[in-house]
Design a protein around this motif. Structure first.
Motif, short mmCIF file in Angstrom:
data_model
loop_
_atom_site.label_atom_id
_atom_site.label_comp_id
_atom_site.label_asym_id
_atom_site.label_seq_id
_atom_site.Cartn_x
_atom_site.Cartn_y
_atom_site.Cartn_z
N ALA A 1 52.78 6.32 20.80
CA ALA A 1 51.58 7.16 20.73
C ALA A 1 50.82 6.92 19.43
N VAL A 2 51.55 6.74 18.33
CA VAL A 2 50.90 6.47 17.03
C VAL A 2 50.12 5.16 17.09
N GLN A 3 50.74 4.12 17.65
CA GLN A 3 50.05 2.82 17.73
C GLN A 3 48.80 2.91 18.61
N ILE A 4 48.91 3.64 19.70
CA ILE A 4 47.77 3.77 20.61
C ILE A 4 46.63 4.55 19.97
N ILE A 5 46.96 5.64 19.27
CA ILE A 5 45.90 6.46 18.69
C ILE A 5 45.24 5.74 17.52
N ARG A 6 45.99 4.90 16.81
CA ARG A 6 45.38 4.08 15.76
C ARG A 6 44.35 3.12 16.35
N GLN A 7 44.71 2.49 17.45
CA GLN A 7 43.81 1.53 18.08
C GLN A 7 42.60 2.21 18.72
N GLU A 8 42.84 3.33 19.38
CA GLU A 8 41.79 3.97 20.16
C GLU A 8 40.84 4.81 19.30
N CYS A 9 41.38 5.50 18.30
CA CYS A 9 40.55 6.44 17.52
C CYS A 9 40.08 5.87 16.20
N GLY A 10 40.76 4.85 15.68
CA GLY A 10 40.31 4.25 14.43
C GLY A 10 40.22 5.26 13.30
N ASN A 11 39.11 5.21 12.55
CA ASN A 11 38.93 6.08 11.40
C ASN A 11 38.17 7.35 11.79
N THR A 12 38.79 8.17 12.63
CA THR A 12 38.19 9.44 13.03
C THR A 12 38.98 10.59 12.42
N ILE A 13 38.32 11.73 12.23
CA ILE A 13 38.95 12.85 11.52
C ILE A 13 39.91 13.66 12.40
N SER A 14 39.96 13.37 13.68
CA SER A 14 40.88 14.08 14.56
C SER A 14 41.15 13.25 15.81
N GLY A 15 42.26 13.55 16.45
CA GLY A 15 42.59 12.83 17.67
C GLY A 15 43.80 13.42 18.37
N GLN A 16 43.87 13.21 19.66
CA GLN A 16 45.01 13.64 20.47
C GLN A 16 45.32 12.53 21.46
N ILE A 17 46.61 12.29 21.67
CA ILE A 17 47.02 11.33 22.69
C ILE A 17 48.18 11.94 23.46
N TYR A 18 48.06 11.94 24.78
CA TYR A 18 49.11 12.47 25.64
C TYR A 18 49.70 11.32 26.43
N LEU A 19 50.99 11.05 26.22
CA LEU A 19 51.72 10.15 27.07
C LEU A 19 52.51 10.99 28.08
N ASP A 20 53.12 10.32 29.06
CA ASP A 20 53.79 11.09 30.10
C ASP A 20 55.00 11.86 29.59
N ARG A 21 55.58 11.46 28.43
CA ARG A 21 56.78 12.14 27.95
C ARG A 21 56.65 12.69 26.53
N CYS A 22 55.50 12.54 25.90
CA CYS A 22 55.30 13.10 24.56
C CYS A 22 53.81 13.16 24.26
N PHE A 23 53.46 13.87 23.18
CA PHE A 23 52.07 13.89 22.73
C PHE A 23 52.05 13.95 21.21
N ILE A 24 50.96 13.48 20.62
CA ILE A 24 50.74 13.66 19.19
C ILE A 24 49.28 14.07 18.98
N SER A 25 49.04 14.73 17.86
CA SER A 25 47.67 15.10 17.49
C SER A 25 47.56 15.09 15.98
N TYR A 26 46.34 14.92 15.50
CA TYR A 26 46.10 15.01 14.06
C TYR A 26 44.71 15.57 13.83
N GLY A 27 44.51 16.12 12.64
CA GLY A 27 43.20 16.65 12.31
C GLY A 27 43.08 16.90 10.82
N PHE A 28 41.86 16.82 10.34
CA PHE A 28 41.56 17.06 8.93
C PHE A 28 41.36 18.56 8.71
#
Length: 297
Positions: free
Chosen positions: A217-244
């Motif tokens: 999930a970390v690798q995917i959100i790095r690729q998909e969101c780049g340098n953004t101040i927040s993001g969420q990624i849901y995989l079928d068995r886990c999720f991660i989120s971040y925000g400033f």
């Protein structure tokens, strides 16, 4: 309108406006994030009725357990292993670990209506809310196991103005990846104003798959969101989120930040309680004054 009634209306309007933000906040956990309904559906009317009854029976098992557990799995309908033509359904719910038992129950209790409205004929579905999710599959749908975790949903925020934000976020991710296993499949923390959260499905806890899911999930959100101040990624068995979080002091954990909010909430509740008591007192006094004027007349 009678002039004696205007103060009543003003007081009631004031109290309503005071309480409205807190009513909205309490329902945030029940907000729909996404829904995935399988393309395979129940087509025959008799099967459709049986499927609806089986899902209802499944929820009757799941919802009561949500007041005591953050994760629960159940089956309903016919034998899933021995009857390939039945209406058997296997399903589960999971709440975020930082929810209270009451919030978990309220979140799960809102899932049946959303599921019936959104995916009532689907052979499999996942309904993801901010605070919990529900997924099920019938025995008619085969699940292919793969080595990669499936991406279900992603959200990226606005671009960060500070080019160094991405480095701070990656440092927060590193702490999260190290802490997810020791945290029993859940992590919530902050690093230099960057708050991160991760949770694995309960079945992965205690296995390397939890760490692998979060790392993916970390690798995917790095690729998909780049340098953004927040993001969420849901995989079928886990999720991660971040925000400033600009107002958070560096080094303070999210739970400490959350604790300050909890204390503030208690203080606000006391103030609002006093405001309500004062408002009711004023209404009572105005009522007595109105009655005296009528007696004088």
């Amino acid at each position: 309108m009678d002039s004696t009634m205007k103060p009543f209306s003003l007081i009631l309007l004031l109290l309503f406006n005071l309480f409205l933000p807190f009513v909205k906040n309490s329902s945030d956990f029940n907000t729909l994030v996404f829904k995935n309904c399988s393309t395979q559906t129940i087509t025959h009317s008799t099967d459709d009725d049986a499927h609806s009854q089986t899902l209802s029976s499944l929820f009757q098992q799941l919802v009561p357990h949500s007041s005591h557990y953050k994760f629960f799995r159940a089956t309903a309908g016919r034998d899933l292993e021995n009857n390939n033509n039945g209406a058997g359904v296997s399903g589960l719910f999971q709440c975020r670990r930082d929810l209270s038992n009451d919030d978990c129950y309220n979140c799960v209790n809102s899932l049946p209506e959303i599921s019936n409205t959104s995916c009532n004929k689907a052979a499999a579905a996942r309904i993801q809310l901010h605070g919990c999710y529900f997924r099920y599959q019938t025995n008619e749908l085969s699940i292919h196991q793969t080595s990669k975790f499936e991406v279900l949903h992603k959200v990226c925020g606005e671009k960060a103005e500070d080019v160094g934000f991405e480095d701070l976020r990656d440092e927060a991710f590193a702490k999260m990846e190290n802490g997810i296993i020791g945290g029993g499949g859940f992590y919530s923390g902050s690093h230099e104003h960057v708050h991160v959260m991760a949770q694995c499905e309960e079945d992965l806890v205690g296995h390397r798959q939890c760490g692998a899911c979060v790392s993916d999930a970390v690798q995917i959100i790095r690729q998909e969101c780049g340098n953004t101040i927040s993001g969420q990624i849901y995989l079928d068995r886990c999720f991660i989120s971040y925000g400033f979080i600009p107002n958070e002091e560096p080094g303070n954990s999210y739970r400490e930040h959350e604790g300050r909010n909890s204390s503030t909430g208690k203080l606000v509740a006391i103030v609002l309680g006093g405001a309500v008591a004062l408002g009711l007192g004023l209404i009572f006094l105005m009522f007595l004054k109105s009655c005296r004027k009528k007696d004088d007349i």
